[in-house]
Scaffold this motif. Structure first.
Motif, mmCIF file in Angstrom:
data_model
loop_
_atom_site.group_PDB
_atom_site.id
_atom_site.type_symbol
_atom_site.label_atom_id
_atom_site.label_comp_id
_atom_site.label_asym_id
_atom_site.label_seq_id
_atom_site.Cartn_x
_atom_site.Cartn_y
_atom_site.Cartn_z
ATOM 1 N N LEU A 18 0.940 -1.099 0.077
ATOM 2 C CA LEU A 18 -0.320 0.060 0.001
ATOM 3 C C LEU A 18 0.454 1.167 0.545
ATOM 4 C CD1 LEU A 18 -2.794 1.190 0.852
ATOM 5 C CD2 LEU A 18 -2.307 1.339 3.089
ATOM 6 N N LEU A 19 0.977 2.108 -0.903
ATOM 7 C CA LEU A 19 1.498 3.634 -1.195
ATOM 8 C C LEU A 19 0.278 4.424 -0.718
ATOM 9 C CD1 LEU A 19 3.782 4.924 -1.930
ATOM 10 C CD2 LEU A 19 2.970 5.077 -4.086
ATOM 11 N N LEU A 20 1.012 4.703 0.251
ATOM 12 C CA LEU A 20 0.185 5.802 0.968
ATOM 13 C C LEU A 20 1.108 7.703 0.001
ATOM 14 C CD1 LEU A 20 -1.404 5.135 4.728
ATOM 15 C CD2 LEU A 20 -1.874 5.220 2.711
ATOM 16 N N SER A 21 0.403 8.093 -0.795
ATOM 17 C CA SER A 21 0.879 10.015 -0.641
ATOM 18 C C SER A 21 -0.044 10.701 -1.558
ATOM 19 C CB SER A 21 1.872 9.342 -2.109
ATOM 20 O OG SER A 21 1.313 9.095 -2.589
ATOM 21 N N ALA A 22 0.286 12.239 -0.924
ATOM 22 C CA ALA A 22 0.257 13.584 -0.580
ATOM 23 C C ALA A 22 0.547 13.729 -2.093
ATOM 24 C CB ALA A 22 0.796 14.303 -0.413
ATOM 25 N N CYS A 23 -0.777 13.693 -2.956
ATOM 26 C CA CYS A 23 -0.284 14.013 -4.960
ATOM 27 C C CYS A 23 -1.503 14.437 -5.194
ATOM 28 C CB CYS A 23 0.379 12.938 -5.661
ATOM 29 S SG CYS A 23 -0.967 11.250 -5.643
ATOM 30 N N PRO A 51 6.172 10.264 -6.658
ATOM 31 C CA PRO A 51 5.727 10.565 -5.020
ATOM 32 C C PRO A 51 6.786 9.693 -4.205
ATOM 33 C CG PRO A 51 4.978 8.762 -6.205
ATOM 34 C CD PRO A 51 5.671 9.240 -7.380
ATOM 35 N N THR A 52 6.765 11.165 -3.359
ATOM 36 C CA THR A 52 7.002 10.872 -2.004
ATOM 37 C C THR A 52 7.300 9.848 -1.091
ATOM 38 O OG1 THR A 52 7.250 13.557 -1.936
ATOM 39 C CG2 THR A 52 8.547 12.238 -0.246
ATOM 40 N N LYS A 53 7.720 9.129 -0.967
ATOM 41 C CA LYS A 53 7.696 7.978 -0.081
ATOM 42 C C LYS A 53 7.011 8.310 1.199
ATOM 43 C CE LYS A 53 10.910 4.655 -2.372
ATOM 44 N NZ LYS A 53 11.916 4.160 -2.105
ATOM 45 N N ALA A 54 6.293 7.473 2.142
ATOM 46 C CA ALA A 54 5.920 7.568 3.512
ATOM 47 C C ALA A 54 6.850 7.627 4.661
ATOM 48 C CB ALA A 54 5.013 6.896 3.920
ATOM 49 N N SER A 55 6.660 8.036 5.332
ATOM 50 C CA SER A 55 7.511 8.123 6.868
ATOM 51 C C SER A 55 7.278 7.794 7.525
ATOM 52 C CB SER A 55 8.684 9.182 6.256
ATOM 53 O OG SER A 55 9.079 9.802 7.780
ATOM 54 N N ARG A 201 3.754 -1.117 3.383
ATOM 55 C CA ARG A 201 4.950 0.592 3.663
ATOM 56 C C ARG A 201 5.720 -0.129 5.007
ATOM 57 N NH1 ARG A 201 6.267 0.149 -1.652
ATOM 58 N NH2 ARG A 201 5.180 0.701 -2.643
ATOM 59 N N ALA A 202 6.583 0.757 5.851
ATOM 60 C CA ALA A 202 6.968 1.391 6.695
ATOM 61 C C ALA A 202 7.482 0.196 7.957
ATOM 62 C CB ALA A 202 5.675 2.311 7.180
ATOM 63 N N GLU A 203 6.431 0.084 8.727
ATOM 64 C CA GLU A 203 6.663 -1.404 9.612
ATOM 65 C C GLU A 203 6.424 -1.830 9.581
ATOM 66 O OE1 GLU A 203 3.250 1.454 11.942
ATOM 67 O OE2 GLU A 203 4.240 1.551 10.099
ATOM 68 N N TYR A 204 5.396 -2.585 8.578
ATOM 69 C CA TYR A 204 4.891 -2.931 7.362
ATOM 70 C C TYR A 204 5.545 -4.057 6.333
ATOM 71 C CZ TYR A 204 0.384 -1.618 9.662
ATOM 72 O OH TYR A 204 -0.034 -1.198 11.035
ATOM 73 N N THR A 205 6.919 -3.622 6.280
ATOM 74 C CA THR A 205 7.433 -3.986 5.116
ATOM 75 C C THR A 205 7.760 -5.280 4.958
ATOM 76 O OG1 THR A 205 8.573 -1.896 5.037
ATOM 77 C CG2 THR A 205 9.979 -3.608 3.733
ATOM 78 N N LYS A 206 8.500 -6.153 6.434
ATOM 79 C CA LYS A 206 8.608 -7.412 6.352
ATOM 80 C C LYS A 206 7.569 -8.235 6.944
ATOM 81 C CE LYS A 206 13.199 -6.526 7.651
ATOM 82 N NZ LYS A 206 14.523 -6.303 8.917
#
Length: 213
Positions: A18-23, A51-55, A201-206
């Motif tokens: 899942l990609l969350l981005s501001a666009c 798009p900028t990656k979520a942090s 994404r983020a903490e769900y990567t693995k």
């Protein structure tokens, strides 16, 4: 509502999520071969910036009665995942629900030419809710499809068709309870299918959150 249109992109898939981005801009292009030799591939060029990656940095506001979905959670289609979100000056908590997976007609990809002729489109219908009541306007959500084995289908595809219009959050997506619906274009080689979706994404990567039928 702001459209979050993107180019058609088809290539060999690794893990997806899942990609969350501001666009809020529209991206267009024409199909061209990708470099992968592991599957049918097509890629569109784009004149807009990536798009900028979520942090994961920054504080995410707590949400009463909304427990964050742990990494590795398995959900059925129709269930919601509670996802923390931080990007630039946007921070909050969203509920993301995969409401349906629909197979599209191959003709839906006709405008992309021969590069997509061996791909069957699938439409991931998604509902997004603002749980934290923070300003999450113009953010966007993109799920990626998985097959029956829980792995990528061998195809990554993004963009829009007449039957699947990707939407970003409206300007009013700033209060608790606000929601919007969108469609995420996914795909599989002819003869196989998208039967679920994942968020990695983020903490769900693995340990991604996965929805299945």
């Amino acid at each position: 509502m702001t459209h979050a249109r993107g180019p058609l992109f088809i290539a060999a898939a690794a893990t997806a999520g899942l990609l969350l981005s501001a666009c809020g801009s529209e991206t267009t292009g024409t199909a061209s071969p990708a470099t992968s030799d592991t599957s049918t591939a097509a890629e569109t060029t784009t004149s807009s910036s990536k798009p900028t990656k979520a942090s994961t940095s920054g504080a995410v506001p707590p949400v009463a009665g909304a427990e964050v979905t742990p990494p590795g959670t398995k959900l059925k289609v129709g269930a919601r995942a509670v996802i923390p979100y931080t990007l630039s000056d946007k921070s909050g908590t969203m509920a993301v629900t995969l409401t349906a997976i629909e197979q599209g007609a191959k003709e839906d990809l006709a405008k992309f030419g021969d590069k997509a002729k061996n791909i069957t489109p699938f439409y991931l219908r998604v509902k997004v809710e603002n749980l934290s009541g923070t300003d999450l306007s113009y953010t966007s959500v993109s799920l990626r499809g998985v097959g029956a084995d829980g792995k990528g289908t061998g195809v990554i595809i993004s963009g829009d068709t007449d039957k699947c219009d990707s939407q970003s959050a409206p300007r009013t997506f700033t209060t608790a309870g606000a929601s919007f619906e969108t469609c995420v274009l996914s795909g599989a080689p002819d003869g196989s299918a998208v039967t679920g979706a994942e968020y990695n994404r983020a903490e769900y990567t693995k340990s991604p959150v996965v929805w299945t039928n």
